[in-house]
Write an enzyme that holds these catalytic residues in place. Structure first.
Site, PDB file in Angstrom:
ATOM      1  CG  ASP A   1      -0.337  -0.132   2.669  1.00 43.33           C
ATOM      2  OD1 ASP A   1       0.854  -0.352   2.376  1.00 43.33           O
ATOM      3  OD2 ASP A   1      -1.398  -0.260   4.034  1.00 43.33           O
ATOM      4  CB  SER A   2       4.881   1.889  -0.086  1.00 45.43           C
ATOM      5  OG  SER A   2       4.742   0.453  -0.647  1.00 45.43           O
TER       6      SER A   2
ATOM      7  CG  ASP B   1      -0.098  -4.279   1.873  1.00 45.48           C
ATOM      8  OD1 ASP B   1       0.455  -4.637   2.950  1.00 45.48           O
ATOM      9  OD2 ASP B   1       1.012  -3.800   1.600  1.00 45.48           O
TER      10      ASP B   1
ATOM     11  CE  LYS C   1       3.389  -5.343   4.103  1.00 47.06           C
ATOM     12  NZ  LYS C   1       2.701  -4.635   5.141  1.00 47.06           N
TER      13      LYS C   1
ATOM     14  CD  GLU D   1       0.552  -1.649   8.331  1.00 43.27           C
ATOM     15  OE1 GLU D   1       1.131  -0.932   7.614  1.00 43.27           O
ATOM     16  OE2 GLU D   1      -0.037  -1.312   9.378  1.00 43.27           O
TER      17      GLU D   1
ATOM     18  CD  GLU E   1       7.859   0.339   7.706  1.00 48.18           C
ATOM     19  OE1 GLU E   1       8.417   1.055   7.268  1.00 48.18           O
ATOM     20  OE2 GLU E   1       6.866  -0.676   8.160  1.00 48.18           O
TER      21      GLU E   1
END
Length: 292
Positions: free
Chosen positions: A71-72, A110, A140, A142, A209
Site C-alpha cells: 500500500d506504499s 497488501d 500481508k 499489519e 519495520e
C-alpha cells in the site's frame, strides 16, 4: 546519500543454483515452503515492492523471489501523503497487474487500511478478493496480537499470510509519525509477544519495520518463520525495500535505512530533457523514425 551509477538489468533470471532461493527454480512460483526451507538453510533473501506489470517483470527476471504489492503505492505512485487513503479496489488492480507481469516470484498483496481491522470476517472477505480477483499468492496485514485472530482465520481458509509488526504505517496518525519501535524493555517485550502471536496464528513470515537491530536479531532467533527486515538491521532472514527508494526515484530525503542502488530519477529526467530539446530543435523525429 550517494547513488551508484545505473547499471543494466539482466535480461533473464540467473541459472538455477541448486536449492538457493534467489535465481533458483524458474518453472513455478516461489512458495511459502521455499521460504521456510531457506530459513532452515540460513539463506537470506530479498523482497521488493512492485505496483505494475512492467517493473514487476524486471524484478522477476532479476531473480527477486518475493514481490510485495505494498500500500506504499499510495505514497510513491498515487500522490497521497500516507498509505491510509489507499482502497481495496486499488490494491486489487495493482496486484493483478504485478501477477500478470511475473512468472516466478511469489506475489504478496497488501491489505489496505480499513480492509481487515473491523473483524476477522471483513479480513476474510477482502483477502479472498486479492486471491480470487488479483491472483496473489499471499496477503500481508499489519498488527501483532490484535490481528492474530484474523490471521488465524485466513490461514485456516488456505490463504497464506505475511504479518507486519514494529512500525505499522497504517497507524501513522495514532503513532504521531514514523518513530522507531521496540525501544525500552516494555516495548521490546510487546514486540516479541506480537511476533510470537502472529507465528502462533499461522503467519508464514513477519515484516519487522523500524526496529532496533539487536531486538530484530533476537526476534529472528526465537521464531521458526522467516523475518523480513526494513530498518531492522542485518540480522533478519530477509530484507525488503520500496523499489522507488532502492532505485533512486524518490525525491528529497529518504529514510535512514534506504540504500539507493541507482539514480533513475536523474536518468529519466535527462532523457525527458533531451527529448524536449530535440523536438524543439526539429531534430526528432529524424528520417530513421519516419514512415515513407
Amino acid at each position: 546519500m550517494n547513488a551508484s551509477p545505473l547499471s543494466p538489468a539482466p535480461t533473464q533470471a540467473p541459472a538455477p543454483q541448486g536449492n538457493t532461493l534467489y535465481g533458483g527454480v524458474t518453472n513455478r512460483r516461489v512458495t511459502v515452503r521455499d521460504l521456510a526451507a531457506a530459513k532452515q538453510r540460513g539463506e537470506r533473501w530479498s523482497m521488493l515492492t512492485a505496483y505494475d506489470a512492467l517493473t514487476a517483470g524486471v524484478f522477476d527476471e532479476a531473480g527477486i523471489p518475493v514481490l510485495l504489492v505494498g500500500d506504499s503505492a499510495g505514497n510513491c505512485h498515487l500522490g497521497y501523503e500516507t498509505t491510509v487513503p489507499v482502497t481495496m479496489d486499488q490494491m486489487v488492480m495493482l496486484s493483478a497487474a504485478v501477477v500478470r507481469g511475473t512468472k516466478r516470484a511469489m506475489v504478496v498483496g497488501d491489505m489496505p487500511f480499513g480492509s481487515y481491522q473491523e473483524s476477522p470476517g471483513q479480513a476474510m472477505h477482502n483477502a479472498a478478493r486479492l486471491m480470487k480477483e488479483a491472483g496473489v499468492g499471499a496477503v500481508k496485514l499489519e498488527g501483532g496480537e490484535r490481528s492474530a485472530r484474523s490471521i488465524e482465520l485466513l490461514v485456516e481458509a488456505g490463504i497464506p499470510v505475511m504479518a507486519h509488526i514494529g512500525l505499522t504505517p497504517q497507524s501513522v496518525h495514532a503513532l504521531g509519525g514514523y518513530p522507531v519501535q521496540g525501544r525500552g524493555d516494555e516495548a521490546a517485550h510487546q514486540l516479541l509477544r506480537d511476533a510470537k502471536a502472529v507465528q502462533q496464528a499461522g503467519a508464514f513470515a513477519v515484516v519487522l519495520e523500524a526496529v532496533p537491530a539487536e531486538l530484530a536479531g533476537q526476534v529472528t532467533e526465537q521464531l521458526v518463520i522467516p523475518t523480513v527486515g526494513i530498518g531492522a538491521g542485518a540480522g533478519t532472514d530477509a530484507q525488503v525495500l520500496v523499489w522507488t527508494d532502492m532505485a533512486g526515484m524518490t525525491a528529497g530525503r529518504v529514510p535512514k535505512f534506504v540504500k539507493q542502488y541507482a539514480n533513475l530519477r536523474a536518468v529519466l529526467g535527462d532523457a525527458a530533457r533531451e527529448f524536449a530539446a530535440e523536438v524543439g530543435a526539429g531534430t526528432f523525429p529524424a528520417p530513421e523514425h519516419t514512415f515513407k
